[in-house]
Design an enzyme around this catalytic site. Structure first.
Site, PDB file in Angstrom:
ATOM      1  N   LYS A  50       0.843  -1.200   0.000  1.00 38.38           N
ATOM      2  CA  LYS A  50       0.000   0.000   0.000  1.00 38.38           C
ATOM      3  C   LYS A  50       0.876   1.248   0.000  1.00 38.38           C
ATOM      4  CE  LYS A  50      -3.727  -2.453   2.269  1.00 38.38           C
ATOM      5  NZ  LYS A  50      -4.421  -2.861   3.487  1.00 38.38           N
ATOM      6  N   GLN A  94      -4.320  -1.215   9.715  1.00 36.38           N
ATOM      7  CA  GLN A  94      -4.219  -2.550   9.116  1.00 36.38           C
ATOM      8  C   GLN A  94      -4.793  -3.608  10.065  1.00 36.38           C
ATOM      9  OE1 GLN A  94      -3.175  -3.281   5.970  1.00 36.38           O
ATOM     10  NE2 GLN A  94      -3.655  -5.427   6.326  1.00 36.38           N
ATOM     11  N   ASP A 117     -10.747   3.062   4.358  1.00 30.67           N
ATOM     12  CA  ASP A 117     -11.173   1.657   4.272  1.00 30.67           C
ATOM     13  C   ASP A 117     -12.698   1.544   4.303  1.00 30.67           C
ATOM     14  OD1 ASP A 117      -9.340  -0.315   3.812  1.00 30.67           O
ATOM     15  OD2 ASP A 117      -8.811  -0.623   5.918  1.00 30.67           O
TER      16      ASP A 117
END
Ligand code: NAP
Length: 278
Positions: A50, A94, A117
């Site tokens: 990422k 994460q 997200d």
């Protein structure tokens, strides 16, 4: 006849190029803050990818790495600090987190407009109510793949296997918004194969290697395999390879849904930097 393979790598590359062009046209490049807790090797690889792609797209990489035994309050402080920092446009925590941490409480500290997200309560609510907001990256990527493959969703019967907050539930909502008739299956669904066989579009996100076999697919159906598993024989998905002979179109593993997730994260970061969802 073999299914047409839907090339996620090619679609993801087009999205990344578009993101880089969009970033180039902005006065200030967007900043993405990734937070990695601990040293889980798979998570470290995901976050590393990422960050790399964020930099390649011309965005600012604002990474934080915290030790595996970090207390809840210390992670919350880092999120609050990034939330208050105007140069941070997107925050990604994460997952999964070490067991002693409460992921739900931490995710909900992320301001909804920096939640790239799309996992906070507010963004889940915006999705359910069909209001503008940041959508979860993987199901949003699946929708782009379906569009790129020219799959008609209006009136189609879409069956989603899996009801996680990350993939299954938002996937079903996105399909419903596109006027598909959406059915959601889970671990308690009876006669899974026979429900799946009704699908024009079958999206499988169960996290069970090769769960869906040829007996669960209607000839000519479009099958999207979200699952990814490392086995002794290499990578495989939630869909058995035998489906290749039955489906009309199919995403490969690897090279299908996987590359789309990061591409959509980059796109969400540009949205977060440029759009006001309130
Ligand atoms: P998850 O949180 O474990 O959810 C799995 C879902 O599948 C649950 O709703 C579960 O039902 C259902 N399920 C499990 N076994 C089943 C069975 N035998 N029959 C029917 N349904 C079953 O997983 P997730 O986060 O949604 O991820 C799913 C898969 O996608 C994993 O393989 C993951 O690695 C992969 N993934 C890939 C990407 C990517 O970028 N390619 C991104 C995210 C996830 P219950 O709710 O009843 O337990």
């Amino acid at each position: 006849m073999s299914a047409t393979l839907i090339d996620g790598r090619a679609v993801a590359e087009r999205i990344r190029k578009q993101v880089a062009a969009d970033v180039g046209a902005l006065a200030t490049s967007p900043g993405l803050a990734t937070i990695l807790v601990g040293d889980d090797p798979a998570s470290a690889i995901y976050v590393g990818n990422k960050r790399k792609q964020c930099v390649t797209a011309g965005m600012r990489d604002l990474h934080r790495h915290l030790p595996a035994d970090v207390p809840q309050a210390a992670v919350a402080d880092v999120i609050d600090e990034l939330a208050a920092e105007p140069s941070v446009d997107g925050i990604l925590l994460q997952l999964p987190l070490p067991k002693h941490l409460d992921a739900v409480a931490l995710i909900d500290r992320i301001p909804p407009d920096k939640d790239v997200d799309g996992l906070t309560e507010v963004n889940a609510g915006r999705l359910t109510l069909n209001r503008p907001g940041l959508r979860p990256c993987t199901p949003a990527g699946v929708l782009v793949l379906l569009d790129e493959a020219g799959i008609e969703l209006g009136g189609a019967h879409a069956v989603v296997v899996g009801r996680s907050d990350l993939v299954g539930k938002p996937m079903a909502q996105l399909l419903l918004q596109r006027n598909a008739t959406a059915t959601v299956c889970h671990s308690r669904t009876r006669e899974l194969a026979s429900v799946c066989r009704q699908a024009d579009v079958l999206v499988v996100a169960a996290g069970v290697p090769r769960l869906i076999g040829a007996d669960a697919v209607r000839p000519g159906a479009t099958v999207i395999d979200v699952g990814i598993h490392r086995t002794d024989d290499g990578l495989c998905g939630d869909v058995d390879r035998g489906v290749n002979e039955i489906a009309g179109a199919l995403t490969p593993v690897p090279g299908g849904v996987g590359p789309m997730t990061i591409a959509m994260l980059l796109r969400n970061t540009v949205f977060a930097a440029t759009q006001d969802f309130t």
